[in-house]
Design a protein around this motif. Structure first.
Motif, PDB file in Angstrom:
ATOM      1  N   THR A 120       0.826  -1.196   0.000  1.00  0.00           N
ATOM      2  CA  THR A 120       0.000   0.000   0.000  1.00  0.00           C
ATOM      3  C   THR A 120       0.870   1.260   0.000  1.00  0.00           C
ATOM      4  O   THR A 120       2.053   1.226   0.343  1.00  0.00           O
ATOM      5  CB  THR A 120      -0.922   0.040   1.228  1.00  0.00           C
ATOM      6  OG1 THR A 120      -0.134   0.237   2.416  1.00  0.00           O
ATOM      7  CG2 THR A 120      -1.738  -1.246   1.338  1.00  0.00           C
ATOM      8  N   TRP A 146       2.956  -2.078  -6.716  1.00  0.00           N
ATOM      9  CA  TRP A 146       1.869  -1.239  -6.180  1.00  0.00           C
ATOM     10  C   TRP A 146       1.029  -0.655  -7.314  1.00  0.00           C
ATOM     11  O   TRP A 146      -0.208  -0.685  -7.269  1.00  0.00           O
ATOM     12  CB  TRP A 146       2.473  -0.137  -5.317  1.00  0.00           C
ATOM     13  CG  TRP A 146       1.487   0.860  -4.804  1.00  0.00           C
ATOM     14  CD1 TRP A 146       0.492   0.636  -3.892  1.00  0.00           C
ATOM     15  CD2 TRP A 146       1.395   2.241  -5.163  1.00  0.00           C
ATOM     16  NE1 TRP A 146      -0.208   1.796  -3.658  1.00  0.00           N
ATOM     17  CE2 TRP A 146       0.338   2.789  -4.426  1.00  0.00           C
ATOM     18  CE3 TRP A 146       2.132   3.059  -6.011  1.00  0.00           C
ATOM     19  CZ2 TRP A 146      -0.019   4.140  -4.532  1.00  0.00           C
ATOM     20  CZ3 TRP A 146       1.778   4.386  -6.125  1.00  0.00           C
ATOM     21  CH2 TRP A 146       0.715   4.918  -5.395  1.00  0.00           C
ATOM     22  N   PRO A 169      -3.438   0.666  -4.089  1.00  0.00           N
ATOM     23  CA  PRO A 169      -4.230   0.786  -2.851  1.00  0.00           C
ATOM     24  C   PRO A 169      -3.594   1.790  -1.895  1.00  0.00           C
ATOM     25  O   PRO A 169      -2.368   1.884  -1.789  1.00  0.00           O
ATOM     26  CB  PRO A 169      -4.192  -0.627  -2.273  1.00  0.00           C
ATOM     27  CG  PRO A 169      -3.023  -1.303  -2.917  1.00  0.00           C
ATOM     28  CD  PRO A 169      -2.885  -0.689  -4.274  1.00  0.00           C
ATOM     29  N   GLU A 170      -4.451   2.538  -1.209  1.00  0.00           N
ATOM     30  CA  GLU A 170      -3.958   3.576  -0.290  1.00  0.00           C
ATOM     31  C   GLU A 170      -3.481   2.982   1.024  1.00  0.00           C
ATOM     32  O   GLU A 170      -2.456   3.372   1.568  1.00  0.00           O
ATOM     33  CB  GLU A 170      -5.041   4.614  -0.037  1.00  0.00           C
ATOM     34  CG  GLU A 170      -4.581   5.758   0.846  1.00  0.00           C
ATOM     35  CD  GLU A 170      -5.618   6.861   0.961  1.00  0.00           C
ATOM     36  OE1 GLU A 170      -5.298   7.928   1.535  1.00  0.00           O
ATOM     37  OE2 GLU A 170      -6.751   6.660   0.464  1.00  0.00           O
ATOM     38  N   GLY A 171      -4.250   2.044   1.591  1.00  0.00           N
ATOM     39  CA  GLY A 171      -3.846   1.391   2.827  1.00  0.00           C
ATOM     40  C   GLY A 171      -4.370   2.066   4.080  1.00  0.00           C
ATOM     41  O   GLY A 171      -5.119   3.048   4.043  1.00  0.00           O
TER      42      GLY A 171
END
Length: 579
Positions: free
Chosen positions: A209, A287, A293-295
């Motif tokens: 992320t 990634w 994805p931001e996480g």
């Protein structure tokens, strides 16, 4: 011995000359008809291609609000619009970037005084229909909406370079041919620019992320330049900042253009090595492949803190580069500017810290502050008192180290500016802190291997020039900075020791004028008396060097970038005290 990199400087041409590339792998649209479309302009009003049905030609140009080439070419496109408006030609700008809002598009229009309609393409629908990939990228259509020319506006800018000579105006030549009923001699060229930031259709998945893995990489390797107010073309300070730039980021990493670092890893280890590790490269690529994805917000590291004022301790003396600001044009190639200042030093000075600071960071390519010794009218290349480039630290010495400057010396500011599409006034400056002579244990020396008598023949693709520096007292080598201009191809430092050993200390096989880096040794190298440092520079004065101002001319030493220099800068300190 010193707290930060000693006189470290790295120059950046055109804001981020290595952040764009050429489009080479796409099916041609020449001869195809462009279907009508309707988009909102930057003020929210509908504009249709049908509104220009009476035009003899329409130049559809894809532009980005932050792309450095889009900033430079915006005013040039306005000039084309004004030049050909009465002859029935219309320029039509389209922004398809997912990262650019209508507000940002409007700001681009105002900042660069755009004189043609600028439309927003949500979901990159029109970019997809035309197959546009870059900003800027032109599709010139005739009265029947058939694509007659496609590619760049002109050939002044390429991947990592800007031509000194007049560009070939390819779009203008195509317009002239179209209006006069002549065949277009060069109907398709390679579009050069940033990737269009398309909307991604990949669902964000996976354990890698932004918050947990990617942010820390950008913080340590990118953010010194890619943040608000600095010279890089876009920011990387947060998750939303990255979206839309991922294709450009992957490209410059894959091409080893970012972060900038040109030392051959086979020779030497350096404290300021800027390269991404293989793991960091793989993390970024994976990634992006997984949809970015931001996480978890809890995983986001603290951002680095950058000084808003002086990075060094408050200076005792601040010297401006001149009395009045210097005006930086909105576009074009602006060569080195030199300003001489007399600090009125009536006694020897011992400098323990210095920091050159740009007044307008968005246009300052680099600053170097040289010494002009008393009674002379030229700078001493061995005495660089301060340097600036985005991310570079101030010069700071400890443990009794200092630079000595003789009474009566003057200072020469070497300023290199990079137009960013907006006319700007700059008044940069330098700050110093001093110590008394009795506190100085060792004087830091600037050394140089220089050849000022070379002549590079016309059309020579691999012309070699050498210069030596011979060590007169035992000393330790701290750093190396190769310096050439636009024809520079490679540069190497070889140490020939008195015992017969030879060691390549630094090899730069692909020299890049855009990034003149100081390479700071991880461990100072001991140079016994009698050691000879040989610097070998190779110049490319052929037509295949796209930055070459004029391959038909012999080239000699000179200050400006259309001339050449051959200097192997070095920083040393004596092994013994008070030498």
């Amino acid at each position: 011995m010193w707290k930060t990199g000693l006189r470290f400087w790295a120059v950046i041409l055109l804001g981020c000359a290595t952040c764009w590339s050429a489009d080479t792998s796409r099916e041609s649209k020449l001869g195809e008809k462009v279907e009508s479309f309707t988009l909102l302009n930057c003020y929210g009003k509908q504009v249709s291609l049908d509104d220009f049905a009476s035009s003899q030609a329409v130049a559809i140009v894809f532009l980005g609000a932050e792309c450095p080439l889009a900033k430079l070419y915006g005013p040039r496109l306005t000039d084309i619009q004004e030049q050909y408006a009465e002859r029935g030609v219309q320029v039509l700008g389209i922004n398809s970037n997912s990262q650019d809002s209508l507000t940002e598009v409007a700001a681009y229009v105002h900042r660069h005084e755009i004189g043609f309609p600028m439309l927003k393409d949500p979901g990159n629908r029109i970019a997809d229909a035309l197959g546009a990939q870059r900003t800027p990228e032109v599709f010139l259509i005739d009265h029947d909406r058939i694509v007659r020319y496609h590619g760049r506006i002109d050939d002044q800018y390429g991947v990592g370079y800007s031509k000194e000579r007049d560009p070939k105006p390819e779009l203008t030549l195509a317009i002239e041919a179209l209006l006069t009923g002549q065949p277009i001699a060069l109907a398709e060229t390679k579009a050069v620019g940033c990737h269009i930031g398309r909307v991604k259709e990949i669902a964000a998945t996976g354990e890698i992320t932004f918050n947990k893995h990617i942010a820390s990489i950008f913080n340590s390797k990118c953010m010194s330049c890619h943040r608000d107010g600095e010279i890089a073309p876009f920011t990387l300070t947060g998750y939303d900042d990255v979206l839309g730039w991922e294709d450009t980021i992957l490209e410059v990493i894959d091409d080893n253009r970012m972060p900038p670092w040109y030392a051959d890893p086979a020779h030497g280890t350096f404290a300021n090595d800027a390269r991404l590790s293989e793991l960091e490269r793989e993390l970024i690529a994976t990634w992006v492949e997984n949809g970015m994805p931001e996480g978890d917000p809890k995983d986001l590291p603290e951002p680095p803190v950058f000084a808003t004022g002086w990075q060094m301790e408050e200076p005792e003396l601040v010297i401006k580069m001149r009395e009045e600001p210097f005006s930086v044009a909105a576009e074009g190639v602006l060569d080195y500017q030199h300003f001489v200042v007399d600090p009125q030093w009536d006694e020897d000075k011992y400098i323990v810290s210095s920091e050159a600071r740009p007044d307008k960071r968005g246009v300052v390519h680099h600053i170097l502050v040289f010494v002009i010794p008393p009674g002379e009218d030229r700078r001493d290349f061995r005495q660089v008192l301060a340097g600036y480039a985005p991310g570079s630290p101030p010069m700071e010495f400890e443990d009794g180290l200092a630079i000595e400057v003789k009474a009566g010396s003057k200072l020469l500011f070497e300023m290199h500016y990079t137009p960013n599409g907006s006319a700007t006034d700059d008044l940069s400056y330098v700050g110093f802190r001093f110590t008394d002579k009795e506190n100085v244990r060792k004087r830091v020396r600037g050394r140089a291997a220089i050849d000022q008598d070379f002549v590079i023949p016309p059309n020579a693709a691999k012309h070699e020039v050498t210069a030596d520096y011979v060590v007169k007292h035992d000393e330790n080598l701290l750093s190396l900075t190769p310096h050439m201009h636009l024809r520079g191809k490679s540069f190497r430092y070889d140490a020939h020791f008195p015992d017969g050993r030879t060691e390549t200390v630094l090899n730069v096989p692909n020299y890049d004028f855009n990034w003149q880096l100081k390479y700071v040794l991880d461990t100072p190298l001991n140079l016994p008396k009698g050691t000879r440092i040989r610097c070998t520079a190779v110049f490319d004065n052929s037509k295949y060097n796209l930055t070459n101002p004029d391959p038909s001319q012999s080239v000699k030493w000179g200050d400006q970038s259309f001339e050449e220099m051959m200097i192997g800068f070095m920083d040393t300190v004596p092994v013994q005290d008070n030498l």
